[in-house]
Structures are given as structure tokens and as C-alpha cells.
Design a protein around this motif. Structure first.
Motif, PDB file in Angstrom:
ATOM      1  N   ARG A  96       3.967   9.199   2.894  1.00 19.98           N
ATOM      2  CA  ARG A  96       3.066   9.595   1.646  1.00 19.98           C
ATOM      3  C   ARG A  96       2.525  10.812   1.814  1.00 19.98           C
ATOM      4  O   ARG A  96       2.170  11.119   2.417  1.00 19.98           O
ATOM      5  CB  ARG A  96       2.422   8.257   1.251  1.00 19.98           C
ATOM      6  N   ARG A  97       2.733  11.334   0.343  1.00 18.77           N
ATOM      7  CA  ARG A  97       1.830  12.742   0.291  1.00 18.77           C
ATOM      8  C   ARG A  97       0.791  13.045  -0.288  1.00 18.77           C
ATOM      9  O   ARG A  97      -0.014  13.735   0.090  1.00 18.77           O
ATOM     10  CB  ARG A  97       3.184  14.147   0.145  1.00 18.77           C
TER      11      ARG A  97
ATOM     12  N   VAL B 270       0.482  -0.883  -0.020  1.00 20.04           N
ATOM     13  CA  VAL B 270      -0.275   0.239  -0.023  1.00 20.04           C
ATOM     14  C   VAL B 270       0.406   1.314  -0.168  1.00 20.04           C
ATOM     15  O   VAL B 270       0.581   1.972  -0.851  1.00 20.04           O
ATOM     16  CB  VAL B 270      -1.377   0.266   1.293  1.00 20.04           C
ATOM     17  N   ILE B 271       2.286   1.193   0.688  1.00 22.55           N
ATOM     18  CA  ILE B 271       2.923   2.372   0.947  1.00 22.55           C
ATOM     19  C   ILE B 271       3.935   2.499  -0.128  1.00 22.55           C
ATOM     20  O   ILE B 271       4.939   3.653  -0.367  1.00 22.55           O
ATOM     21  CB  ILE B 271       3.328   2.460   2.437  1.00 22.55           C
TER      22      ILE B 271
ATOM     23  N   LEU C 208      -6.453  10.122 -10.404  1.00 21.45           N
ATOM     24  CA  LEU C 208      -5.489  10.231 -10.021  1.00 21.45           C
ATOM     25  C   LEU C 208      -4.274   8.665 -10.289  1.00 21.45           C
ATOM     26  O   LEU C 208      -3.060   9.485  -9.704  1.00 21.45           O
ATOM     27  CB  LEU C 208      -5.960  10.419  -8.536  1.00 21.45           C
ATOM     28  N   GLY C 209      -5.394   8.496 -11.129  1.00 19.55           N
ATOM     29  CA  GLY C 209      -4.563   7.204 -11.884  1.00 19.55           C
ATOM     30  C   GLY C 209      -2.901   8.072 -12.035  1.00 19.55           C
ATOM     31  O   GLY C 209      -1.871   6.818 -12.078  1.00 19.55           O
TER      32      GLY C 209
ATOM     33  N   PHE D 195       3.797   1.390  -3.479  1.00 20.13           N
ATOM     34  CA  PHE D 195       3.208   1.409  -5.219  1.00 20.13           C
ATOM     35  C   PHE D 195       2.951   3.328  -5.062  1.00 20.13           C
ATOM     36  O   PHE D 195       2.392   3.775  -4.107  1.00 20.13           O
ATOM     37  CB  PHE D 195       1.758   1.064  -5.171  1.00 20.13           C
ATOM     38  N   LYS D 196       3.242   3.986  -6.417  1.00 19.89           N
ATOM     39  CA  LYS D 196       3.344   5.248  -6.521  1.00 19.89           C
ATOM     40  C   LYS D 196       1.761   5.419  -6.750  1.00 19.89           C
ATOM     41  O   LYS D 196       1.556   6.307  -6.593  1.00 19.89           O
ATOM     42  CB  LYS D 196       4.548   5.448  -7.670  1.00 19.89           C
ATOM     43  N   ASN D 197       1.531   4.489  -7.963  1.00 18.37           N
ATOM     44  CA  ASN D 197      -0.153   4.635  -8.013  1.00 18.37           C
ATOM     45  C   ASN D 197      -0.953   3.956  -7.542  1.00 18.37           C
ATOM     46  O   ASN D 197      -1.357   3.447  -6.692  1.00 18.37           O
ATOM     47  CB  ASN D 197       0.147   3.666  -9.584  1.00 18.37           C
ATOM     48  N   PRO D 198      -2.548   5.196  -6.940  1.00 12.33           N
ATOM     49  CA  PRO D 198      -3.169   5.089  -5.723  1.00 12.33           C
ATOM     50  C   PRO D 198      -3.559   3.530  -5.791  1.00 12.33           C
ATOM     51  O   PRO D 198      -4.339   3.385  -5.370  1.00 12.33           O
ATOM     52  CB  PRO D 198      -3.794   6.698  -5.702  1.00 12.33           C
ATOM     53  N   VAL D 199      -4.597   3.024  -7.281  1.00 13.71           N
ATOM     54  CA  VAL D 199      -5.526   2.603  -7.239  1.00 13.71           C
ATOM     55  C   VAL D 199      -4.224   1.129  -7.268  1.00 13.71           C
ATOM     56  O   VAL D 199      -5.377   0.087  -6.656  1.00 13.71           O
ATOM     57  CB  VAL D 199      -5.870   2.308  -9.316  1.00 13.71           C
ATOM     58  N   TYR D 200      -3.477   0.611  -7.450  1.00 17.49           N
ATOM     59  CA  TYR D 200      -2.611  -0.668  -7.491  1.00 17.49           C
ATOM     60  C   TYR D 200      -2.560   0.046  -5.845  1.00 17.49           C
ATOM     61  O   TYR D 200      -2.233  -1.368  -4.909  1.00 17.49           O
ATOM     62  CB  TYR D 200      -1.178  -0.043  -7.881  1.00 17.49           C
ATOM     63  N   SER D 201      -2.572   0.857  -4.768  1.00 14.48           N
ATOM     64  CA  SER D 201      -2.745   1.147  -3.482  1.00 14.48           C
ATOM     65  C   SER D 201      -3.354   0.516  -2.398  1.00 14.48           C
ATOM     66  O   SER D 201      -3.346  -0.653  -2.192  1.00 14.48           O
ATOM     67  CB  SER D 201      -2.634   2.204  -3.547  1.00 14.48           C
ATOM     68  N   ALA D 202      -4.831   0.704  -3.730  1.00 15.43           N
ATOM     69  CA  ALA D 202      -5.919   0.518  -3.569  1.00 15.43           C
ATOM     70  C   ALA D 202      -6.560  -0.887  -3.304  1.00 15.43           C
ATOM     71  O   ALA D 202      -7.118  -1.689  -2.410  1.00 15.43           O
ATOM     72  CB  ALA D 202      -7.281   0.938  -4.244  1.00 15.43           C
TER      73      ALA D 202
ATOM     74  N   TRP E 181     -11.351   0.962 -15.465  1.00 13.78           N
ATOM     75  CA  TRP E 181     -10.132   2.208 -14.731  1.00 13.78           C
ATOM     76  C   TRP E 181      -8.571   1.916 -15.654  1.00 13.78           C
ATOM     77  O   TRP E 181      -8.072   2.842 -16.594  1.00 13.78           O
ATOM     78  CB  TRP E 181      -9.346   2.238 -13.591  1.00 13.78           C
TER      79      TRP E 181
ATOM     80  N   ASN F  86      -2.254  16.862  -2.691  1.00 10.13           N
ATOM     81  CA  ASN F  86      -0.248  16.853  -2.406  1.00 10.13           C
ATOM     82  C   ASN F  86      -0.901  16.947  -1.025  1.00 10.13           C
ATOM     83  O   ASN F  86      -1.506  17.971  -0.842  1.00 10.13           O
ATOM     84  CB  ASN F  86      -0.004  16.910  -3.062  1.00 10.13           C
TER      85      ASN F  86
ATOM     86  N   MET G 221      -5.877   5.216   3.298  1.00  7.15           N
ATOM     87  CA  MET G 221      -5.186   4.146   3.379  1.00  7.15           C
ATOM     88  C   MET G 221      -4.773   3.783   4.456  1.00  7.15           C
ATOM     89  O   MET G 221      -4.876   2.882   5.386  1.00  7.15           O
ATOM     90  CB  MET G 221      -4.933   3.892   1.844  1.00  7.15           C
TER      91      MET G 221
ATOM     92  N   ILE H 233      -5.029  10.658  -0.382  1.00  4.26           N
ATOM     93  CA  ILE H 233      -5.203   9.121  -0.756  1.00  4.26           C
ATOM     94  C   ILE H 233      -4.718   8.154  -0.177  1.00  4.26           C
ATOM     95  O   ILE H 233      -5.715   7.442   0.389  1.00  4.26           O
ATOM     96  CB  ILE H 233      -6.027   8.639  -2.219  1.00  4.26           C
ATOM     97  N   ILE H 234      -3.508   8.056  -0.421  1.00  6.46           N
ATOM     98  CA  ILE H 234      -3.100   7.404   0.407  1.00  6.46           C
ATOM     99  C   ILE H 234      -2.663   7.311   1.590  1.00  6.46           C
ATOM    100  O   ILE H 234      -2.919   6.082   2.407  1.00  6.46           O
ATOM    101  CB  ILE H 234      -1.389   6.634  -0.159  1.00  6.46           C
TER     102      ILE H 234
ATOM    103  N   ILE I 142      -4.039  -4.968 -14.980  1.00  7.78           N
ATOM    104  CA  ILE I 142      -4.803  -4.881 -13.534  1.00  7.78           C
ATOM    105  C   ILE I 142      -5.741  -5.356 -15.278  1.00  7.78           C
ATOM    106  O   ILE I 142      -6.812  -6.140 -15.641  1.00  7.78           O
ATOM    107  CB  ILE I 142      -5.689  -3.307 -13.264  1.00  7.78           C
TER     108      ILE I 142
ATOM    109  N   ILE J  68     -10.546   7.516  -6.350  1.00  8.77           N
ATOM    110  CA  ILE J  68      -9.392   7.854  -7.697  1.00  8.77           C
ATOM    111  C   ILE J  68      -9.714   8.474  -9.147  1.00  8.77           C
ATOM    112  O   ILE J  68      -9.314   8.786  -9.978  1.00  8.77           O
ATOM    113  CB  ILE J  68      -8.582   6.692  -7.808  1.00  8.77           C
TER     114      ILE J  68
ATOM    115  N   VAL K 216       1.923  12.646  -7.700  1.00  7.92           N
ATOM    116  CA  VAL K 216       1.321  13.361  -6.500  1.00  7.92           C
ATOM    117  C   VAL K 216       2.842  13.167  -5.624  1.00  7.92           C
ATOM    118  O   VAL K 216       3.863  14.104  -5.321  1.00  7.92           O
ATOM    119  CB  VAL K 216       0.145  13.555  -6.013  1.00  7.92           C
ATOM    120  N   ASP K 217       3.692  12.602  -4.951  1.00  8.38           N
ATOM    121  CA  ASP K 217       4.410  12.425  -4.608  1.00  8.38           C
ATOM    122  C   ASP K 217       5.670  13.138  -5.033  1.00  8.38           C
ATOM    123  O   ASP K 217       6.758  12.214  -5.821  1.00  8.38           O
ATOM    124  CB  ASP K 217       4.816  11.169  -4.027  1.00  8.38           C
TER     125      ASP K 217
END
Lengths: 235, 99, 394
Positions: free
Chosen positions: B24-25, A22-23, A79-80, A25-32, C142, B90, B32, B28-29, C80, A74, A84-85
Motif C-alpha cells: 500500500r502507498r 485492512v490491506i 481522504l475517504g 480495502f481501497k477506502n481508508p475508512v473501511y480499512s479503519a 462521514w 501517498n 494501520m 494512513i494505511i 456504513i 481521515i 491514493v494508491d
């Protein structure tokens, strides 16, 4: 044949890997998706712990509703693909990780030592006495269970005592060993839906009603937050 | 499996959540990761509940889930409205209140 | 009725094999039935070229899917994109683990229950697994990285969350009268006679459940997620060959499983006026399977019938139906069932009061809506989030 250690290691490892992913992955979808995997592994752990109802609710609420909401947002904000980071100063990140590891070690240390000299250990010792007839402590324990689950002594005598001893016995005639098995049987049933329901709607009725207020407040809050102002001018 | 193992796993999961919030910034993450921490607490609740033979722990899990659901709804609504105004999620860039 | 371990394992394996294959064959039969029934409804022949009366058409379709090129577009999110159809298909398959498709059958002296696993939280398991199906649609949409797919996915996720609530709430009345979450217990509690079955006692809840089940399978009139006239093909626009076939199969499998669950919950499971007890210990099992299959087939026919009869809802109508009609009806059913059952212990009264209360609720909601409607509001209102995502950020 005890499969619990194997299943614990499997689910536990899956939960941890998912959590790290979760922390990671860069991509929020993968984190989800990773988070969904973690929730599933946790549902498995709940089943291992005998909490079947909690496990089902975990999947329905977390995997079925909360994570769909996350994915919905997302996708809605698209945001996929955006990253953002932005790269942060290495020192801050490193410090966070080191602190985290120290924190984890502390947590594990506390967890491992938790059962020495705490309330948990005391209960275990007291109910472990063997030999002789049923002890006062066990009777107290049974009374407590009876009160929590709103059972009558007759129900215990007719339904549960025959499972551990001769059918014509009552609770008072049991030996200490039989009483221990009886207590364990009754406690093992606490994951059952009706037991949870009894406790939820008797002992915890007020908190239960209060949570409905929390949900109502959240409902109103969300509507207030995202409601569009109607444009005054006609376009 | 004894209680210690479950509590240790719960502590580890919680820590992963904490690290996630720290490094993380993406709002959404971060959210989570908060869910992850709440879940770690749930695991500890259920494990101790079995150890004590007391169903209160499992009932607490329901309350935690309810609060988590309410929190997610509100939090995501806030993220959506922040995104509408600032075009970003962010958390470092949303600092107008910093003075 | 404890079976020895080896009998348990072998019988379970056989049951799993049979159920999975019956499901796959059922999908093929459904595809043929759908095309035949639609032909009949529209006064034309339907498929009649492959095999006698066209009955080999599904096989020809299957071969076509296999032989088509398995295309993975460049712009998709590959992992995916590949995973999503499976995420939709697997829940559809594993739900049938808890569905009792017959009473029990006695083979070689062992009485084997006709159900793969009778778990004590059966119906919660069904709800939990159903709620996972949405990921197949949403993630596939997606990952396709396509405007139309994304819109389909957004519609689908909002629709599924909304109708899942009704799905869950509508069965609570049933659970209250059965006093169990196990699907087998629920079926047994309804007994052999039609006037004791739940669809009469909980008629409004049954209708709400059926409607929600239609919505969960993403079929007309609820196929907003793949509306051809608006979104090309919605969430599976970018899918072809076997991956599309998996989406296709999952839809039909969901229908079959949904019908089986509905039959168990509301239509008395394998019971029919004691017919299921005829014959010996072996034949009664076979008869109960036949009764269950017949009821499921009847329900599936309603699925097809509705699809080829009703036009598609508009999005705001869909949300209105879900939140303003079905949800209040389901909630009313819970309250009325609880109060009347505690007060009178009479199933007849529960049934009558449910219908009366639901009619009152629907009347109140409908009149409130009718009064609030102002002339300028009749123009099409898209929900706010649809505006946000279609404004070019995709």
C-alpha cells in the motif's frame, strides 16, 4: 466442556479476515473499521488467554482512542473518497505478496517448533513431575511467584492452599500433585488487575516511569508539529 | 489450545501487516499496518506469558501499547502537516529527500 | 452461592429480557418526561393530546417513526450509513450487562444476584464499551457525505476523546477506596448510609464525572455535534425514519445507562439506610430494585433539568472546560485521595481534602486564564482543524 478451541478459531479467523481486509480495502475508512474488528477479535483472544485486564485496556486504548484518532485524521483530510494508491507495477506487488507468504510460512514454522527444546518446554517438563511430596523445583517456583506478586507465605497458606488441599496444611506439607495445582491456580490469576498492578509497580516501576516520559515527549512533539505559526500581518 | 496455535496466528497477523506496508502507498494505511504488527507481537507476548506463568509478558503489552499510542499521535501529526504542504498522503510522492 | 448451570442460564435469560425491555420502556418514559419537564420549566403544558395527560405521546411518536419513509440518499456511503445507528445503539444496550440493579432476590430457593454478569473488570468494561459509542456518531457523519454532518462528526470525535479521559480518571479515586473493579463490590463497599457514599467522599470527582457523562451523551450544553442553529442537525442530518429513531433511542439509552453507572459508582447503588434489607429474601430484592430505579430516575431528572436550563457551549469553551478544568480536577482527586487515604485512613479527611484541593486547582486555573486574556483575543477563535475542513475541501 472446553470451549477454547471453538472460540480460538472464531476469534482467530475474525482477526485474520479483519487484517486482510485492512490491506484489501481501497477506502481508508473501511480499512479503519476492519482494523477495529481485528482489535476486537484480539481482545477476545486475550480473554481466552486469561488476560482480562489486558483485553479491557486493548479495547479502551486501541479501539477507543487510537482508532478514533485515525478516523479523525481521515475525516479531517477528507481522504475517504480519494484513491491514493495509484496502480503500481504488477511485478513489485506480486513480489511483495510472494515474499510475504514465504515470510508467513517461516513464521508459522518457527511458531510451531517454538515449544520444542526452548525455555518454554523446559519449564513445562519440570513442573509436570508427579507423585511424592512437593519437589524442590516446585518450591522454587512458588517462591518466585510469591516474590513477583509480593505475597507472604502466610497469605498463600491461608488463602490458596485450602483451595487445593486440606485447610490445615501449609505449603511444605503439600504433595507434588497438589503443589502443581496450587502453582497453576496462582499462575492462572495473573490476568487479575491487582496482580498486574503489583508487578507493574514493583518489578517494572522504572520502565513504567520511562513510558510516561515517552508520552510527554510525544505530547510536546505533536504540539510542535501541528502548531500554526501566528500570521504576522493583520488581515 | 496450545502455545503453537497462538504463535502461528500471531505470525500470520504480523505477515499481513508486513505485506500491507509493502503493497500500500497510502501513509494512513501503512500506519494501520504497523499497528497490526505491534498487535501481533502483543498476542505473542500474552500467549507466552500464560505458557510461562509469568506476568511480565502482560506488562510488556502495556509498554507496547504506550509506545504505540505515542507513535500514532506523532505519526498522524506528521501526516497532517505533510498533507498541509503537499496535499497528498501517498508515500511515493513525498520524496524530496531522495536527491 | 454457586447456582446450578440450568438455573444460571434460565435466570440470566430472564434478567436479560427484563433489562432490555425495561430499557426500551425507559426510553419511552424518558421521551415523555423530557417533554413534560421542559414544558413545566418553560411554563407551558407539554404534550397533552394523545391519551390522558398526553402519556401515550411516545407511542404516537414511535408509530410516526415507523410509518415515515425510510430514505437512503443517493450520495451516501450505503453500508456504513446503514450500520452507523446500530453501532451507537448496541454499546448502549450491552453496558447494562454489568450494572447491578439490585442486591439479590431469592426465587424458588435459589439466590439470584440482580445483575446479568458480575465480571471482575466491570468498570473497565463500561469504559471500554462507552468508548465505542463515538463510532456510531463519527461513521454516521462521514457516511452521510454532507458538510454539516462531517463537521458534527469531527466535533463529536474530539469532544468524546477529551471527555473520556475525565470520565476514566474521575473514577480512579472511587476504585482506590473500594479496592475492586467490580461494580457490585463498589456498590457494596459504599454501604447503607449516605455519608459513606462516594459522591460525598469524592465530590469534585463526582461533579467532573457527571459533567463528562453529559458530554458523552451529546446533550445540551454539550450538543456541539448536532447544534441545530449551526449545523442543521449535525451528524444525523441525513437520517430519517427508523434510522433517526435509533440515534434518538441511543441518546436516551445512553442517558439511562450513564445514570445507572453513576448511581452505582457514586450514589451507593441500591442502598438506602438499610431499607433494602427489609422484607423477606424476595421482597428485599424488589425493594432494592425500586431504590435503584428511584435514584436513577433522580439522576435522569438532573439530565433533563440541565438540558433545559443551560445554553450551549462554544467549541473553544468546551475544550477549555474539558482540558483545563475537569482534567486537572480529576487528576488532583486521584493524588489527594491516594495520599490522604494512605496517611490517615479517614474517609472524612479524604472528602474534605478533595474539596479543598479541587477548589485550589480551579482557582489557580481560572486566575491563570484570566490573567492571560488579552483584549484582542476575545473574538471568536475556532480550533485550527475546523478551519481546515470548512475551507471547501468537503
Amino acid at each position: 466442556m472446553n470451549a477454547e478451541p471453538i472460540l480460538f478459531i472464531a476469534f482467530g479467523a475474525l482477526a485474520l479476515i479483519g487484517a486482510v481486509a485492512v490491506i484489501g480495502f481501497k477506502n481508508p475508512v473501511y480499512s479503519a473499521i476492519a482494523l477495529i474488528v481485528t482489535f476486537f477479535a484480539q481482545a477476545g483472544l486475550f480473554i481466552l488467554l486469561g488476560a482480562h485486564f489486558v483485553a479491557a485496556v486493548q479495547v479502551i486504548v486501541y479501539a477507543g482512542a487510537i482508532m478514533v484518532l485515525f478516523l479523525f485524521v481521515i475525516m479531517l483530510l477528507n481522504l475517504g473518497s480519494v484513491d491514493v494508491d495509484r496502480p503500481k507495477a504488477g511485478i513489485a506487488k506480486g513480489a511483495a505478496v510472494i515474499l510475504g507468504i514465504v515470510f508467513a510460512l517461516e513464521g508459522v514454522y518457527i511458531a510451531v517448533n517454538a515449544s520444542k527444546g526452548t525455555a518454554v518446554a523446559r519449564v513445562k517438563r519440570e513442573s509436570a513431575v508427579g507423585g511424592g511430596s512437593i519437589s524442590a523445583m516446585q518450591l522454587k517456583e512458588l517462591n518466585k511467584i510469591q516474590a513477583t506478586y509480593q505475597l507472604t507465605r502466610d497469605e498463600i497458606d491461608t488463602e490458596y492452599v485450602p483451595k487445593v488441599a486440606a485447610a490445615d496444611k501449609t505449603v511444605e506439607d503439600l504433595t507434588a500433585d497438589e503443589a502443581r495445582t496450587l502453582i497453576q491456580t496462582l499462575q492462572g490469576e495473573m490476568g487479575k488487575t491487582e496482580r498486574i498492578g503489583t508487578v507493574l509497580f514493583s518489578k517494572f516501576l522504572l520502565p513504567f516511569e520511562v513510558t510516561s516520559l515517552i508520552l510527554l515527549a510525544a505530547l510536546i512533539g505533536v504540539i510542535a508539529l501541528v502548531k500554526r505559526e501566528e500570521p504576522k500581518e493583520v488581515s | 489450545m496450545s502455545l503453537e496455535w497462538y504463535l502461528a496466528l500471531s505470525a500470520l497477523l504480523f505477515t499481513v501487516g508486513v505485506i500491507g506496508v509493502l503493497i500500500r502507498r497510502n501513509a494512513i494505511i501503512i500506519f494501520m499496518c504497523i499497528e497490526l504488527m505491534l498487535n501481533a507481537a502483543n498476542l505473542a507476548f500474552v500467549a507466552i506469558s500464560r505458557e510461562l506463568g509469568d506476568p511480565s509478558g502482560q506488562v510488556f503489552v502495556f509498554f507496547v501499547m504506550t509506545v504505540a499510542a505515542a507513535e500514532v499521535a506523532i505519526g498522524l501529526a506528521i501526516i497532517v502537516s505533510v498533507f498541509k504542504h503537499r496535499e497528498t498522503v501517498n508515500v511515493d510522492e513525498v520524496d524530496s529527500l531522495k536527491g | 452461592m454457586e447456582l446450578p448451570l440450568h438455573v444460571l442460564i434460565i435466570s440470566s435469560l430472564i434478567k436479560i429480557l427484563i433489562v432490555v425491555h425495561v430499557l426500551l420502556i425507559g426510553v419511552m418514559a424518558m421521551i415523555l418526561a423530557e417533554r413534560k419537564v421542559s414544558g413545566w420549566i418553560q411554563d407551558r403544558h407539554g404534550p397533552n393530546r394523545v391519551g390522558p395527560w398526553g402519556i401515550l405521546q411516545p407511542i404516537a411518536d414511535g408509530i410516526k417513526f415507523f410509518l415515515k419513509e425510510d430514505l437512503i440518499p443517493d450520495h451516501v456511503d450505503k453500508p456504513i450509513y446503514v450500520l452507523a445507528p446500530a453501532i451507537l445503539l448496541v454499546p448502549a444496550l450491552i453496558i447494562c450487562a454489568v450494572v447491578p440493579f439490585g442486591s439479590s432476590i431469592t426465587v424458588a430457593g435459589y439466590e439470584i444476584p440482580l445483575q446479568i454478569a458480575d465480571i471482575n473488570i466491570g468498570i473497565l468494561y463500561v469504559l471500554a464499551i462507552t468508548s465505542l459509542g463515538v463510532y456510531g456518531v463519527v461513521l454516521g457523519a462521514w457516511a452521510s457525505n454532507n458538510k454539516y454532518s462531517l463537521l458534527g462528526g469531527l466535533r463529536s470525535s474530539a469532544q468524546m476523546i477529551s471527555y473520556e479521559l475525565t470520565l476514566g480518571l474521575a473514577i480512579i479515586g472511587v476504585l482506590m477506596l473500594s479496592g475492586s473493579l467490580s461494580l457490585r463490590e463498589i456498590a457494596i463497599a459504599q454501604g447503607a448510609n449516605i455519608w459513606n457514599w462516594n459522591f460525598l467522599i469524592h465530590l469534585p470527582a463526582f461533579l467532573a464525572f457527571t459533567t463528562a457523562a453529559f458530554a458523552e451523551t451529546n446533550r445540551l450544553p454539550f450538543d456541539l455535534a448536532e447544534a441545530e442553529q449551526e449545523l442543521v442537525a449535525g451528524y444525523h442530518t441525513e437520517y430519517s425514519s427508523m434510522k433517526f429513531a435509533m440515534y434518538f433511542m441511543a441518546e436516551y439509552m445512553n442517558m439511562i445507562v450513564g445514570s445507572a453507572v453513576a448511581v452505582t459508582l457514586f450514589l451507593g447503588g441500591w442502598h438506602l439506610f438499610g431499607l433494602e434489607n427489609l422484607g423477606g429474601p424476595f421482597w428485599s430484592g424488589v425493594i432494592s430494585i425500586a431504590i435503584f430505579s428511584a435514584k436513577t430516575a433522580l439522576f435522569l431528572f438532573v439530565f433533563i433539568w440541565v438540558r433545559w436550563t443551560l445554553p450551549r457551549f462554544r467549541y473553544d469553551q468546551l475544550m477549555n472546560l474539558g482540558w483545563k478544568f475537569l482534567l486537572p480536577v480529576a487528576l488532583t482527586s486521584i493524588v489527594v485521595t491516594a495520599i490522604v487515604w494512605i496517611g490517615t485512613q479517614s474517609k472524612l479527611l479524604v472528602g474534605v481534602c478533595n474539596v479543598v484541593a479541587a477548589s485550589v486547582v480551579v482557582a489557580i486555573v481560572a486566575s491563570t486564564l484570566a490573567m492571560r486574556r488579552e483584549p484582542e483575543q476575545i473574538e471568536r477563535q475556532e480550533p485550527s482543524f475546523m478551519k481546515g475542513s470548512s475551507s471547501g475541501r468537503t
